[in-house]
Scaffold this active site. Structure first.
Site, PDB file in Angstrom:
ATOM      1  N   CYS A 120       0.854  -1.183   0.000  1.00 20.46           N
ATOM      2  CA  CYS A 120       0.000   0.000   0.000  1.00 20.46           C
ATOM      3  C   CYS A 120       0.890   1.233   0.000  1.00 20.46           C
ATOM      4  O   CYS A 120       2.073   1.153   0.311  1.00 20.46           O
ATOM      5  CB  CYS A 120      -0.949   0.031   1.201  1.00 20.46           C
ATOM      6  SG  CYS A 120      -2.292   1.223   0.948  1.00 20.46           S
ATOM      7  N   CYS A 130      -3.888   6.273   0.689  1.00 22.12           N
ATOM      8  CA  CYS A 130      -3.373   5.012   0.152  1.00 22.12           C
ATOM      9  C   CYS A 130      -2.975   5.088  -1.316  1.00 22.12           C
ATOM     10  O   CYS A 130      -2.801   4.060  -1.973  1.00 22.12           O
ATOM     11  CB  CYS A 130      -4.397   3.903   0.366  1.00 22.12           C
ATOM     12  SG  CYS A 130      -4.701   3.594   2.120  1.00 22.12           S
ATOM     13  N   LYS A 195     -12.221  -4.889   3.242  1.00 22.97           N
ATOM     14  CA  LYS A 195     -11.604  -4.018   4.241  1.00 22.97           C
ATOM     15  C   LYS A 195     -12.537  -2.844   4.492  1.00 22.97           C
ATOM     16  O   LYS A 195     -12.829  -2.058   3.583  1.00 22.97           O
ATOM     17  CB  LYS A 195     -10.249  -3.525   3.734  1.00 22.97           C
ATOM     18  CG  LYS A 195      -9.516  -2.645   4.733  1.00 22.97           C
ATOM     19  CD  LYS A 195      -8.144  -2.260   4.203  1.00 22.97           C
ATOM     20  CE  LYS A 195      -7.394  -1.379   5.176  1.00 22.97           C
ATOM     21  NZ  LYS A 195      -6.066  -1.003   4.666  1.00 22.97           N
ATOM     22  N   GLU A 233     -16.833  -7.493  -3.555  1.00 21.63           N
ATOM     23  CA  GLU A 233     -15.384  -7.284  -3.423  1.00 21.63           C
ATOM     24  C   GLU A 233     -14.632  -8.605  -3.578  1.00 21.63           C
ATOM     25  O   GLU A 233     -13.596  -8.667  -4.232  1.00 21.63           O
ATOM     26  CB  GLU A 233     -15.064  -6.651  -2.058  1.00 21.63           C
ATOM     27  CG  GLU A 233     -15.437  -5.182  -1.933  1.00 21.63           C
ATOM     28  CD  GLU A 233     -14.486  -4.272  -2.726  1.00 21.63           C
ATOM     29  OE1 GLU A 233     -13.472  -4.751  -3.265  1.00 21.63           O
ATOM     30  OE2 GLU A 233     -14.794  -3.071  -2.803  1.00 21.63           O
ATOM     31  N   LYS A 248     -11.250  -7.586   7.204  1.00 31.09           N
ATOM     32  CA  LYS A 248     -10.598  -6.697   8.162  1.00 31.09           C
ATOM     33  C   LYS A 248     -11.522  -5.543   8.504  1.00 31.09           C
ATOM     34  O   LYS A 248     -12.073  -4.954   7.571  1.00 31.09           O
ATOM     35  CB  LYS A 248      -9.301  -6.180   7.528  1.00 31.09           C
ATOM     36  CG  LYS A 248      -8.504  -5.234   8.417  1.00 31.09           C
ATOM     37  CD  LYS A 248      -7.306  -4.681   7.660  1.00 31.09           C
ATOM     38  CE  LYS A 248      -6.540  -3.733   8.586  1.00 31.09           C
ATOM     39  NZ  LYS A 248      -5.418  -3.083   7.956  1.00 31.09           N
ATOM     40  N   TYR A 313      -1.882  -9.173  16.627  1.00 30.82           N
ATOM     41  CA  TYR A 313      -0.761  -8.645  17.413  1.00 30.82           C
ATOM     42  C   TYR A 313      -0.537  -9.461  18.688  1.00 30.82           C
ATOM     43  O   TYR A 313       0.478  -9.312  19.349  1.00 30.82           O
ATOM     44  CB  TYR A 313      -1.018  -7.176  17.756  1.00 30.82           C
ATOM     45  CG  TYR A 313      -1.131  -6.310  16.531  1.00 30.82           C
ATOM     46  CD1 TYR A 313       0.009  -5.888  15.851  1.00 30.82           C
ATOM     47  CD2 TYR A 313      -2.370  -5.953  15.999  1.00 30.82           C
ATOM     48  CE1 TYR A 313      -0.080  -5.129  14.702  1.00 30.82           C
ATOM     49  CE2 TYR A 313      -2.476  -5.188  14.855  1.00 30.82           C
ATOM     50  CZ  TYR A 313      -1.328  -4.781  14.206  1.00 30.82           C
ATOM     51  OH  TYR A 313      -1.426  -4.035  13.063  1.00 30.82           O
TER      52      TYR A 313
HETATM   53 ZN   LIG Z   1      -3.127   2.101   2.853  1.00 34.42          ZN
END
Ligand SMILES: [Zn+2]
Length: 325
Positions: A120, A130, A195, A233, A248, A313
């Site tokens: 990105c 982006c 996303k 998508e 996401k 994470y």
């Molecule tokens: Zn981005």
């Protein structure tokens, strides 16, 4: 005495039986650990809104990669924090850009580590969007050219999988063509297909220094009120050659993960994002929750919803928990 013959508690008395009949199990093989690499030397900046996560210069990044593999995690997702930024993120396409350099150094270590490179522009543009801005908004068709160049450069450096996260139309197809034309027809594309434009990303923007300097990302990321649009998508990206599909964020989108898993036969990846992480960290620092119990419950719910693979994470902590069991 008449009592129903069904006693569901029979399978719950013995802990070994409970383990036997457990339907969803998390393994270190399910996990991808996201990491941030920055320029400089001996840098280990803790991200203030993401306690326990760091911006690492390449030397420390390599050490952390070794630590990751020692814990049994085999896949990482890399984000770069460059020294300089430009208008269109072209700096990300240079073979000596920060992520490319980090990947080359990891490759020298011969670690048993799968390297997924995020593709990105937002970490590399001086406006934080982006892609390339024309008339106050990201221009789709100019941006995907830059993304294709960035992808080829990352694979040349040694990335195993390319993960475009920009949400431009047509980028998967253009990246696929660019990779094939460069002899990288064996490199898979993991598309951030679904996303959402989400408030859960704000700690990441501290981490990757990618807060948009104006406006928001609503003209390219999805509206969180929509679920049918997610199928479009996914269809689009699969038609263009995506090998794996991402949803996401994860926690507030379990219904989407479930639907996408029912709808498609490709691997479904869920990204448990920075805001999900930070909320757990903040609550546990106040002793309001038991951190790892919550982490295991949420991560299991993401897998139970249908995710084959989870980017989190918490990956290293989950690995510790699983290894110490
Ligand atoms: Zn981005």
């Amino acid at each position: 005495m008449s009592f129903p013959k069904t006693r569901l508690r029979r399978l719950r008395y013995n802990p070994i039986i409970r383990e036997l009949v457990k339907e969803t199990k998390i393994s270190v093989d399910d996990l991808i650990y996201p990491m941030f690499v920055c320029t400089g030397e001996n840098i280990r900046n803790e991200i203030s809104s993401m306690p326990g996560q760091y911006q690492l210069s390449i030397d420390n990044f390599i050490n952390e990669c070794k630590n990751v593999t020692r814990k049994g995690i085999k896949s990482i997702l890399i984000f770069g924090i460059p020294e300089n930024k430009d208008e269109s993120g072209k700096i990300a396409c240079q073979d000596n850009s920060i992520v490319q350099r980090a990947i080359k150094e990891i490759r020298k270590q011969n670690l048993n580590l799968l390297i997924i490179a995020d593709v990105c522009n937002c970490e590399y543009t001086n406006h934080g969007h982006c892609g390339t801005i024309i008339d106050g908004d990201v221009d789709n068709d100019l941006t995907i050219q830059t993304l294709a160049n960035q992808a080829v450069s990352l694979v040349k450096a040694g990335a195993d999988i390319i993960a475009p996260s920009d949400m431009m139309d047509g980028r998967v197809g253009l990246i696929r063509t660019a990779l094939d034309n460069s002899g990288f027809e064996r490199t898979p594309i993991l598309s951030y297909a679904v996303k959402y434009s989400s408030a859960f990303y704000s700690p990441f923007r501290d981490a990757a220094d990618s807060t948009p300097s104006f406006g928001d990302r609503k003209t390219y990321q999805m509206d969180f009120a929509n679920s049918r649009e997610a199928f479009r998508e996914v269809e689009q990206d699969l038609n263009e050659g995506a090998d794996m599909i991402m949803v996401k964020p994860a926690l507030s989108y379990l219904d989407i993960i479930y639907k996408i898993k029912e709808y498609t036969n490709v691997p479904v990846i869920a990204y448990s994002v920075s805001g999900e992480y930070s909320m757990i960290k903040a609550a546990s620092q106040n002793n309001w929750i038991k951190e790892m119990d919550i982490v295991m419950e949420i991560t299991t719910s993401i897998k139970r919803a249908g995710a084959d693979i989870i980017i989190t994470y918490h990956a290293l902590d989950i690995a510790d928990r699983l290894n110490n069991k």
